[in-house]
Design an enzyme around this catalytic site. Sequence first.
Site, PDB file in Angstrom:
ATOM      1  N   HIS A  55      -3.558  -4.156   5.438  1.00  0.00           N
ATOM      2  CA  HIS A  55      -4.020  -5.532   5.592  1.00  0.00           C
ATOM      3  C   HIS A  55      -2.832  -6.472   5.450  1.00  0.00           C
ATOM      4  O   HIS A  55      -1.992  -6.296   4.560  1.00  0.00           O
ATOM      5  CB  HIS A  55      -5.075  -5.839   4.519  1.00  0.00           C
ATOM      6  CG  HIS A  55      -5.671  -7.209   4.651  1.00  0.00           C
ATOM      7  ND1 HIS A  55      -6.589  -7.534   5.631  1.00  0.00           N
ATOM      8  CD2 HIS A  55      -5.462  -8.356   3.939  1.00  0.00           C
ATOM      9  CE1 HIS A  55      -6.917  -8.802   5.505  1.00  0.00           C
ATOM     10  NE2 HIS A  55      -6.254  -9.329   4.501  1.00  0.00           N
ATOM     11  N   ASP A  68     -12.037  -4.883   3.711  1.00  0.00           N
ATOM     12  CA  ASP A  68     -10.911  -5.148   2.794  1.00  0.00           C
ATOM     13  C   ASP A  68     -11.320  -5.068   1.324  1.00  0.00           C
ATOM     14  O   ASP A  68     -10.828  -5.842   0.495  1.00  0.00           O
ATOM     15  CB  ASP A  68     -10.312  -6.539   3.082  1.00  0.00           C
ATOM     16  CG  ASP A  68      -9.924  -6.710   4.533  1.00  0.00           C
ATOM     17  OD1 ASP A  68      -9.445  -5.738   5.140  1.00  0.00           O
ATOM     18  OD2 ASP A  68     -10.106  -7.820   5.070  1.00  0.00           O
ATOM     19  N   GLU A  85       4.475  -3.875   6.634  1.00  0.00           N
ATOM     20  CA  GLU A  85       3.343  -2.954   6.760  1.00  0.00           C
ATOM     21  C   GLU A  85       3.805  -1.580   7.216  1.00  0.00           C
ATOM     22  O   GLU A  85       3.380  -0.552   6.666  1.00  0.00           O
ATOM     23  CB  GLU A  85       2.327  -3.492   7.779  1.00  0.00           C
ATOM     24  CG  GLU A  85       1.534  -4.685   7.329  1.00  0.00           C
ATOM     25  CD  GLU A  85       0.620  -5.203   8.427  1.00  0.00           C
ATOM     26  OE1 GLU A  85      -0.112  -6.163   8.147  1.00  0.00           O
ATOM     27  OE2 GLU A  85       0.631  -4.664   9.538  1.00  0.00           O
ATOM     28  N   LEU A 138     -10.598  -2.895  14.121  1.00  0.00           N
ATOM     29  CA  LEU A 138     -11.369  -4.083  13.749  1.00  0.00           C
ATOM     30  C   LEU A 138     -12.875  -3.852  13.726  1.00  0.00           C
ATOM     31  O   LEU A 138     -13.656  -4.746  14.052  1.00  0.00           O
ATOM     32  CB  LEU A 138     -11.018  -5.230  14.698  1.00  0.00           C
ATOM     33  CG  LEU A 138      -9.532  -5.601  14.752  1.00  0.00           C
ATOM     34  CD1 LEU A 138      -9.281  -6.704  15.763  1.00  0.00           C
ATOM     35  CD2 LEU A 138      -9.014  -5.993  13.378  1.00  0.00           C
TER      36      LEU A 138
END
Length: 199
Positions: A109, A150, A179, A90
């Site tokens: 994402h 992103d 994911e 992050l």
Amino acid sequence: MNRLRIAFLASNNGTSFRAVYEAIQSDKLDATAVLLVTNKNHSPAFAFAEEHGVPSFHIPTKGVEADADKRLQETLVGYGADLVVLSGYLRKLGPLTLETFKGRILNVHPGLLPKYGGLGMYGRKVHQAVLDNKERSTAATIHLVDAQYDHGLTIATEVVPIDAADDISSLEIRVMEAECVLFVETIRRIIGGQLPLPF
């Protein structure tokens, strides 16, 4: 090609890091997990890496971004990483790391990009926004990392249908599963030459 050398960056649980590591261990991927870097020394990903013998490093970033960028770049180079995988990391990457590994840093994402990306759009916040907008589907998206959140080129997407009964928790579980499968498959395609590095 030689075994793909993968470095992982994670802030918390590192779910896709664990999935890729387990795929390597079960010989589903001809790759090596060369190290795990976290910005939180008490993260579950850090503990998992240490438990499984993956070299692990805590490189704090808050307030020392330039120093962290230099340390990260030197560590990744020192361990001979071919590919850098972000698994719930992050923090923005700095210019040294981005330039050294240009076209070789991937992030996953939990939503469609660019619609559900950008600053502050991560984890359950994405799922909440998707549900608030009454979408019929969401996605897991793998994209190249650049200097913006992103923002980089989308490499692979797996659509996840939304059920009428879905809440944030159920949607989070299914997207996370997608994911993990998508990241393993994408790395398999990189190893097989269908997605040659750098992108």
